[in-house]
Design a protein around this motif. Structure first.
Motif, PDB file in Angstrom:
ATOM      1  N   HIS A 178       0.851  -1.187   0.000  1.00 35.75           N
ATOM      2  CA  HIS A 178       0.000   0.000   0.000  1.00 35.75           C
ATOM      3  C   HIS A 178       0.887   1.237   0.000  1.00 35.75           C
ATOM      4  N   MET A 179       0.746   2.082  -1.027  1.00 40.03           N
ATOM      5  CA  MET A 179       1.593   3.265  -1.153  1.00 40.03           C
ATOM      6  C   MET A 179       0.774   4.448  -1.655  1.00 40.03           C
ATOM      7  N   ASP A 180       0.747   5.514  -0.864  1.00 38.31           N
ATOM      8  CA  ASP A 180       0.052   6.746  -1.258  1.00 38.31           C
ATOM      9  C   ASP A 180      -1.398   6.481  -1.643  1.00 38.31           C
ATOM     10  N   GLY A 181      -2.058   5.623  -0.872  1.00 40.64           N
ATOM     11  CA  GLY A 181      -3.459   5.336  -1.112  1.00 40.64           C
ATOM     12  C   GLY A 181      -3.722   4.397  -2.266  1.00 40.64           C
ATOM     13  N   ILE A 182      -2.663   3.883  -2.868  1.00 39.68           N
ATOM     14  CA  ILE A 182      -2.798   2.973  -4.009  1.00 39.68           C
ATOM     15  C   ILE A 182      -2.294   1.588  -3.608  1.00 39.68           C
ATOM     16  N   THR A 183      -3.031   0.568  -3.984  1.00 41.10           N
ATOM     17  CA  THR A 183      -2.611  -0.807  -3.721  1.00 41.10           C
ATOM     18  C   THR A 183      -1.815  -1.313  -4.913  1.00 41.10           C
ATOM     19  N   ARG A 184      -0.591  -1.715  -4.642  1.00 42.96           N
ATOM     20  CA  ARG A 184       0.278  -2.230  -5.699  1.00 42.96           C
ATOM     21  C   ARG A 184       0.641  -3.673  -5.384  1.00 42.96           C
ATOM     22  N   TYR A 185       0.992  -4.409  -6.424  1.00 44.31           N
ATOM     23  CA  TYR A 185       1.392  -5.805  -6.260  1.00 44.31           C
ATOM     24  C   TYR A 185       2.881  -5.933  -6.563  1.00 44.31           C
ATOM     25  N   LEU A 186       3.602  -6.489  -5.612  1.00 44.67           N
ATOM     26  CA  LEU A 186       5.036  -6.680  -5.797  1.00 44.67           C
ATOM     27  C   LEU A 186       5.307  -7.691  -6.900  1.00 44.67           C
ATOM     28  N   GLU A 187       6.437  -7.515  -7.573  1.00 43.54           N
ATOM     29  CA  GLU A 187       6.861  -8.418  -8.635  1.00 43.54           C
ATOM     30  C   GLU A 187       8.168  -9.087  -8.234  1.00 43.54           C
TER      31      GLU A 187
END
Length: 327
Positions: free
Chosen positions: A307-316
């Motif tokens: 979770h970064m700056d209100g955005i959910t990201r998926y690690l690669e």
């Protein structure tokens, strides 16, 4: 020096004579003509070994070669005993440079109470800067070995010190002339001095005694790569808050200057630990003057979420370290 094996007189005075640090377990160590090392261990102990090359920088390469291997061994909860070195030098290297490298090696060995038990030193035209490959040997009692793959769902994920400090220090040293026109002198001196924090042996010992289930030193690929590798090795998911990941302002600003991702920057000195009691571990680390933070949890399933700056990201999966974009 010319291409080929380092002359015996140089080997004696600038390599062997520099390596004064000794361990009682080593019954056959560094000497001219010796191709092997011998280490005596107790019946209830496991030998742990690790190997790493130092290729990203030539500055402080002797000290770094020791630290990266000690950190790998510490991540297994093991007590480092010794290292074996392969030192490759480009043609034209002055003997003083070799002597300085080995002096760095011995100083780092003394600091970590380990011994150089053997190795090989050569001048070769296949390298254009000094390269060191290190093999480390450690011991751990049976039943106390810790792997990267021991994390279980629900466990806290703890990061020690700060991410990106190794890469920050290397960039500040290698690009000092360029950066001196961008940042004030005290800023660069602070960034260069991050190399004093690169050992994770102290937190490895504390975390092992605390009952850590998994440990992984954060090296190439940065914290993003280390999180992926722990999750992949453990067969779990992870959920991490970027705002909780400890990072120095110097790292942020140097990363912004070069347009690189600080979370993908080589981070020796930062240990990633999975434990059932992150708060308790942080208290013990704090008592030893080691900063740390809970940055997330291991989860059921396979999703690796940041979770970064209100955005959910998926690690690669880990990619080429951000350091190489600068150097």
């Amino acid at each position: 020096m010319e291409v080929g094996k380092v002359p015996e007189n140089v080997l004696k005075r600038s390599v062997i004579d520099r390596l004064a640090q000794k361990r009682d377990e080593v019954i056959l160590g560094s000497a001219v003509g010796e191709d092997c090392a011998a280490i005596e261990l107790a019946p209830d102990e496991i030998v742990v070994m690790s190997t790493d090359p130092i290729t990203g920088t030539a500055k402080d390469i002797g000290a770094l070669s020791v630290l990266v291997t000690v950190n790998d061994l510490a991540s297994a909860g093991a007590e480092p005993i010794g290292i074996m070195l392969t030192v490759l030098l480009p043609p034209g290297t002055e003997e003083k440079e070799l002597r300085d490298i080995m002096t760095q090696v011995n100083a780092a060995c003394a600091e970590n109470q380990i011994q150089v038990v053997g190795g090989h030193t050569e001048v070769t035209n296949v390298v254009n800067q000094p390269v060191i490959s290190v093999t480390g040997v450690a011991k751990v009692k049976k039943g106390h070995l810790i792997s990267t793959g021991g994390a279980k769902p629900g466990m806290d994920l703890v990061a020690t010190k700060w991410v990106g400090i190794e890469g920050t220090s290397i960039i500040a040293k290698e690009k000092e002339a360029e950066l001196s026109g961008v940042f004030p002198p005290d800023f660069l001196e602070t960034a260069k001095a991050f190399d004093q924090y690169l050992s994770v042996l102290p937190e490895g010992r504390i975390a092992a005694a605390h009952g850590a289930a998994a440990m992984h030193d954060v090296t190439e690929g940065g914290i993003s790569g280390a999180l992926w590798e722990m999750a992949e090795s453990s067969g779990v998911g992870i959920e991490v808050e970027a705002k909780d990941i400890p990072i120095r302002q110097e790292t942020i600003e140097i990363a912004e200057h070069y347009g690189i991702n600080p979370y993908g920057l080589i981070s020796s000195g930062c240990m990633l630990i999975a434990t059932t009691d992150g708060t308790g571990l942080i208290k013990k680390l704090s008592d030893a003057a080691i900063p740390a933070a809970v940055i997330g949890k291991a989860t059921e399933g396979k999703d690796r979420i940041l979770h970064m700056d209100g955005i959910t990201r998926y690690l690669e999966p880990p990619k080429t370290d951000e350091l190489y974009k600068v150097l």
